[in-house]
Design an enzyme around this catalytic site. Structure first.
Site, PDB file in Angstrom:
ATOM      1  CG  HIS A   1     -45.126  88.158 -39.553  1.00 32.78           C
ATOM      2  ND1 HIS A   1     -46.290  87.428 -39.617  1.00 32.78           N
ATOM      3  CD2 HIS A   1     -45.481  89.351 -39.014  1.00 32.78           C
ATOM      4  CE1 HIS A   1     -47.291  88.158 -39.137  1.00 32.78           C
ATOM      5  NE2 HIS A   1     -46.820  89.321 -38.762  1.00 32.78           N
TER       6      HIS A   1
ATOM      7  CG  ASP B   1     -45.201  92.701 -33.545  1.00 29.24           C
ATOM      8  OD1 ASP B   1     -46.396  92.374 -33.433  1.00 29.24           O
ATOM      9  OD2 ASP B   1     -44.803  93.562 -34.357  1.00 29.24           O
TER      10      ASP B   1
ATOM     11  CE  LYS C   1     -47.010  90.522 -45.900  1.00 33.29           C
ATOM     12  NZ  LYS C   1     -47.466  91.880 -46.157  1.00 33.29           N
TER      13      LYS C   1
ATOM     14  CE  LYS D   1     -43.280  97.396 -35.516  1.00 30.76           C
ATOM     15  NZ  LYS D   1     -44.118  96.773 -36.533  1.00 30.76           N
TER      16      LYS D   1
ATOM     17  CG  HIS E   1     -50.543  89.436 -42.273  1.00 32.56           C
ATOM     18  ND1 HIS E   1     -49.976  89.658 -41.061  1.00 32.56           N
ATOM     19  CD2 HIS E   1     -50.031  90.374 -43.091  1.00 32.56           C
ATOM     20  CE1 HIS E   1     -49.156  90.694 -41.147  1.00 32.56           C
ATOM     21  NE2 HIS E   1     -49.164  91.151 -42.370  1.00 32.56           N
TER      22      HIS E   1
HETATM   23  C1  BG6 Z   1     -48.043  92.530 -37.777  1.00 32.95           C
HETATM   24  C2  BG6 Z   1     -47.220  93.112 -36.672  1.00 32.95           C
HETATM   25  O1  BG6 Z   1     -48.309  91.177 -37.524  1.00 32.95           O
HETATM   26  O2  BG6 Z   1     -47.351  92.654 -39.011  1.00 32.95           O
HETATM   27  C3  BG6 Z   1     -46.915  94.563 -36.965  1.00 32.95           C
HETATM   28  O3  BG6 Z   1     -47.925  93.023 -35.448  1.00 32.95           O
HETATM   29  C4  BG6 Z   1     -46.269  94.708 -38.330  1.00 32.95           C
HETATM   30  O4  BG6 Z   1     -46.054  95.119 -35.973  1.00 32.95           O
HETATM   31  C5  BG6 Z   1     -47.089  93.993 -39.398  1.00 32.95           C
HETATM   32  O5  BG6 Z   1     -46.189  96.095 -38.623  1.00 32.95           O
HETATM   33  C6  BG6 Z   1     -46.351  93.965 -40.709  1.00 32.95           C
HETATM   34  O6  BG6 Z   1     -47.208  93.474 -41.698  1.00 32.95           O
HETATM   35  P1  BG6 Z   1     -47.039  93.935 -43.223  1.00 32.95           P
HETATM   36  O7  BG6 Z   1     -48.044  93.112 -43.956  1.00 32.95           O
HETATM   37  O8  BG6 Z   1     -47.308  95.397 -43.254  1.00 32.95           O
HETATM   38  O9  BG6 Z   1     -45.629  93.619 -43.587  1.00 32.95           O
END
Ligand code: BG6
Length: 484
Positions: A240, A235, A182, A331, A178
């Protein structure tokens, strides 16, 4: 400024796992927003498919509640909600058995785009693909969407790819990360390749280093069971942060088309050097002020999973030789910050007195919150007293510059789902890309497992463990501040 909306072709979108958390929180509220923006064709259908014995009305009620929960009140007119709900249907289905598949087959129309969103555990992907095939629900113009995590190592990612490849071609498979949806992540490509200004300087000759930070204030409470088996590396970094790194470091693709962009990203991943263990710092948050520690959140008192990771990465190619990329994510940190900061070198020679001071330019792309760009430039400090140099920001918050309000900007899921319907894979990961990312990640994880490495504790509300600061200090550099 209101964004331009280009309607998509008529579609039947089936969401397996339609009653699940992601569907309720992101997918259906996202579709609702595309509906109110006028992007959904009048006859589009969204079909929830899950195990629960619901009918259309029950599903509509569930999604109406989800919209109330996840869409602000001033962005949901009850008339729009009612009209949107009419697009929804539901089929109770058994992924491993026969129930529901004939009903689903009958519901699907001919001559519209078919999209199947696998918002379910990856161990059901194979079953779903098999059932869709058996019941002849897969048409030529059909796509499937799969969610992260795509495997937990190279072997499992390969096996998932093989499973999907039995029934779908690569150009039908949309692997979601995802972050690629963005707005500001796409802006990274617009900034790099839509301006002449940056690209000539975008290399090791002029860039001292790059910092990529994704800091979150949330802990892992509520999803500790999943997270404890993954950790920040699996994760966040493997997907990402890797995507952010690729878009920052890749060569200009010849075109903005799916394979041209993904070929360039893949080359970056394949050029990553293995990371020596001294260049990786793993951390785990403790508890404070009545807030649970990581171990409590994960309900595992002996957990050695990292909730924070920082690392120094080298990209072994001509463009980047000698320019480190520092990545960190965690986190329960001091603040929520996602940004890419490109630190340029100082000018090769200063014509000014030594006490005038020197500064290096820095370009920061803020992904969230407060999406925008900030370029630090050097100017003369105003006033008498000779030439003294100071650094000032050329700071642009996109929402202000474009006179947007938040609801004009589609959320990542909205954009990605519409791209699936349009058949545009540019912002989705290709199978070989995911495998290459795991091929780089696996040995790092194996190496810390073999050494019995334990993550360093850090206090919640900070910038992570002290050792992460040292990772840059020892190179004569410092992390950008994560401001409170
Ligand atoms: C997810 C992770 O893919 O992305 C989460 O599993 C994380 O741990 C999240 O919190 C972060 O996404 P965003 O869009 O809030 O930055």
């Amino acid at each position: 400024m209101v964004s331009r909306v280009i309607p998509v072709d008529p579609f039947d979108l089936v969401i397996f796992g339609g009653t699940g958390d992601l569907a309720r929180r992101k997918i259906l509220p996202g579709l609702f927003r595309r509906f109110t923006a006028g992007q959904m064709p009048g006859d589009a259908r969204v079909i929830g498919a899950a195990r629960s014995e619901l009918d259309d009305d029950g599903f509509r009620k569930m999604i109406s509640d989800a919209i109330s929960e996840f869409i602000p009140k001033d962005e949901r007119d009850p008339k729009d909600v009612k009209a949107f709900l009419e697009h929804l249907h539901y089929v109770a289905i058994d992924a491993r058995g026969t129930d529901g598949w004939n009903a689903l087959g009958k519901l699907m129309r001919k001559d519209v785009v078919h999209a199947f969103y696998f918002s379910v555990s990856p161990n059901l992907f194979g079953d779903l693909a098999e059932r869709l095939h058996e019941h002849k629900i897969i048409g030529a113009d059909c796509r499937i969407v799969v969610e992260k995590p795509f495997g937990r190592d190279l072997a499992s990612a390969r096996s998932l790819n093989d499973t999907l490849a039995k029934h779908f071609n690569e150009d039908q498979i949309y692997r979601i990360d995802h972050y690629l949806g963005k707005e500001t992540v796409q802006n990274l490509m617009a900034v790099r390749f839509g301006n002449i200004l940056f690209e000539p300087l975008w290399n090791a000759q002029y860039i001292d280093h790059v910092q990529i930070t994704v800091a979150e204030t949330v802990g892992v409470g509520g999803r500790g069971e999943y997270y404890d088996k993954s950790g920040a590396m699996r994760d966040m970094v493997q997907n990402h942060l890797m995507q952010l790194l690729c878009l920052t470091a890749m060569e200009p693709p010849a075109k903005f088309d799916p394979d041209a962009v993904r070929d360039e990203k893949l080359k970056v991943i394949r050029a990553l050097d293995p990371v020596p263990h001294d260049d990786i710092v793993r951390g785990q948050y403790g508890g404070a002020d009545g807030q649970p520690s990581y171990k409590e959140d994960a309900e595992n008192s002996s957990s050695t999973t990292e909730s924070f990771i920082a690392m120094k990465i080298h990209i072994a190619n001509w463009r980047w030789n000698g320019t480190p990329f520092y990545l960190r994510t965690g986190k329960r940190m001091r603040n929520q910050v996602s940004e890419i900061a490109v630190r340029f070198k100082e000018p090769p020679h200063s014509i000014f007195d030594e006490d005038a001071g020197t500064n290096a330019n820095e370009l920061t792309i803020r992904l969230q919150p407060n999406e925008g760009m900030d370029l630090r430039v050097t100017i003369k400090e105003p006033g008498p007293g000779g030439m003294r140099l100071i650094e000032v920001p050329l700071d642009m918050t996109f929402a202000d510059a474009l006179e947007q309000n938040g609801s004009d900007v589609p959320d990542a899921y909205e954009r990605l789902i519409m791209d699936v319907i349009r058949g545009n894979q540019t912002l989705f990961m290709r199978g070989d890309e995911v495998e290459a990312a795991w091929a780089w990640t696996d040995p790092l994880i194996e190496s810390w497992k073999e050494r019995g490495d334990k993550p360093k504790p850090y206090d919640p509300g900070t910038a992570g463990p002290e050792d992460a600061l040292m990772l840059l200090h020892r190179d004569g550099r410092r992390w950008r501040e994560i401001k409170p």
